[in-house]
Design an enzyme around this catalytic site. Structure first.
Site, short mmCIF file in Angstrom:
data_model
loop_
_atom_site.label_atom_id
_atom_site.label_comp_id
_atom_site.label_asym_id
_atom_site.label_seq_id
_atom_site.Cartn_x
_atom_site.Cartn_y
_atom_site.Cartn_z
N SER A 139 5.77 -1.61 3.51
CA SER A 139 5.89 -0.73 2.36
C SER A 139 5.35 -1.48 1.14
O SER A 139 4.30 -2.13 1.22
CB SER A 139 7.34 -0.28 2.17
OG SER A 139 7.47 0.60 1.07
N TYR A 153 0.92 6.52 -4.64
CA TYR A 153 1.27 5.28 -3.93
C TYR A 153 2.78 5.11 -3.84
O TYR A 153 3.32 4.82 -2.77
CB TYR A 153 0.63 4.09 -4.65
CG TYR A 153 0.73 2.80 -3.88
CD1 TYR A 153 -0.02 2.61 -2.72
CD2 TYR A 153 1.54 1.76 -4.33
CE1 TYR A 153 0.06 1.41 -2.02
CE2 TYR A 153 1.62 0.55 -3.64
CZ TYR A 153 0.88 0.39 -2.48
OH TYR A 153 0.96 -0.80 -1.79
N LYS A 157 4.87 5.10 -0.29
CA LYS A 157 5.59 3.89 0.11
C LYS A 157 7.10 4.09 0.06
O LYS A 157 7.84 3.51 0.88
CB LYS A 157 5.17 2.73 -0.79
CG LYS A 157 3.73 2.28 -0.60
CD LYS A 157 3.48 1.76 0.81
CE LYS A 157 2.10 1.14 0.96
NZ LYS A 157 1.87 0.57 2.30
#
Length: 284
Positions: A139, A153, A157
Site C-alpha cells: 500500500s 492514489y 491505496k
C-alpha cells in the site's frame, strides 16, 4: 520457494526480488514492459547468490484479470506453486481532482486496487488448497491520511487496507497469511517521475520527511514477512498515523488548512507554488 513479484522491474518490487533471489529462491517478475523486465532479470542475476536460471519474467498488465491469470499459471508451471506473492505494481499521477482526467483517475484505481486483487485471486485458491502461503500487498503511507492532489492514489491505496483486512479474516483458517505495508516516499524511478507533478500544497504533509531507499523498504518488508507480521509501517510518523490516526489526523488536517490559508495570503501577488518553493519546500 517460489516468489512472485508484481511491479518487479523497478523500485521496491525489484529490490524485494533481489533479496529473495540472493537466498536462492525461485523468483518470477511481473510487469508491463518486457525490456525493463529483462534488464531487471539480468541485474538480479548479477547479485551474489542469485542464479539466472531461477529468475523468470512475464509481461502483463495487472489491470487485466485474464492476463494476470495466464501469466501466473505460466510462472507456476515453470517454477512450481507460488509460496509468496508480493503485489507491488502501482502507479501515481498526482493532480487536483478537478483537473485530473477521468482516465487518469481510473487507471490508478485499476492498477493499484483492481490489479492487486487480480494477482491475489490468481494465487489465492492454490494457496488455500495447499493450506499455506504468504501474500504481501504494497500500500502506501498515503493510505493513512488524505493528501492534497492525491485523490485517486489515496483512494486506491486506502482501499487495499480494507481488502487486506477482510481477506485476512477469510484466509486465516486456511493457513494463508495476508499482510499489508505502508511505505513512505521511496527513491524509485516512479518517485522521480512523480515529483515534478506533485502539487506544492502536498509538500506541507509530504516534503518534510526524507525518502527511504528502495533497498531499506524492501529489507523491512522481507524481514516482516519472515516474522509473520501482517501490518508493517515505516518510521515514527507513519507508525503513529497507522495506530493512532483517529486521534492525530484531526489536528494534523487543522494545521494543514491553517498553514495553507496563511501561505495563500502570502502568495496573493504570486503563485502558491512560488511561495512554497521560496520557504516551505523541504526537498532541498
Amino acid at each position: 520457494m517460489h516468489v512472485i513479484v508484481t511491479g518487479g522491474s523497478s523500485g521496491i518490487g525489484l529490490a524485494i526480488a533481489r533479496l529473495y533471489a540472493a537466498r536462492g529462491d525461485r523468483v518470477s517478475l511481473l510487469a508491463r514492459h518486457f525490456g525493463r523486465l529483462e534488464q531487471a532479470r539480468i541485474e538480479i542475476a548479477a547479485s551474489p547468490g542469485a542464479d539466472l536460471s531461477r529468475i523468470q519474467v512475464a509481461c502483463v498488465d495487472v489491470a487485466s484479470a485474464n492476463q494476470v491469470l495466464e501469466a501466473v499459471e505460466t510462472c507456476e508451471h515453470a517454477f512450481g506453486a507460488c509460496d509468496v506473492l508480493v503485489a507491488s505494481a502501482g502507479i501515481v499521477e498526482p493532480s487536483a481532482f478537478e483537473r485530473m482526467p477521468a482516465a487518469v483517475f481510473d487507471e490508478q484505481i485499476a492498477t493499484n486496487l483492481i490489479g492487486t486483487a487480480n494477482v491475489v485471486r490468481a494465487v489465492y485458491k492454490g494457496m488455500k488448497t495447499r493450506r499455506g502461503g504468504k501474500i504481501m500487498m504494497i500500500s502506501s503511507g498515503a493510505a493513512l491520511i488524505g493528501i492534497y492532489g492525491y485523490t485517486a492514489y489515496c483512494a486506491s491505496k486506502s482501499a487495499l487496507a480494507g481488502f487486506a483486512e477482510a481477506l485476512g479474516a477469510e484466509a486465516g483458517i486456511s493457513g494463508v497469511r495476508v499482510s499489508i505495508c505502508f511505505p513512505p516516499d521511496t527513491l524509485t524511478p516512479q518517485y522521480s517521475r512523480e515529483l515534478p507533478m506533485r502539487p506544492a500544497e502536498a509538500e506541507l504533509l509530504m516534503g518534510a520527511v526524507k525518502p527511504w531507499s528502495a533497498e531499506a523498504v524492501a529489507a523491512k518488508i522481507v524481514h516482516s514477512l519472515d516474522r509473520g507480521r501482517t501490518r508493517i509501517h515505516f518510521g515514527l510518523s507513519l507508525t503513529a498515523l497507522g495506530y493512532f490516526g483517529p486521534l492525530i489526523k484531526p489536528l494534523l488536517m487543522w494545521w494543514f488548512s491553517h498553514r495553507l490559508r496563511k501561505i495563500s495570503r502570502q502568495g496573493r501577488d504570486g503563485s502558491l507554488s512560488e511561495v512554497m518553493n521560496g520557504g516551505f519546500d523541504h526537498r532541498r
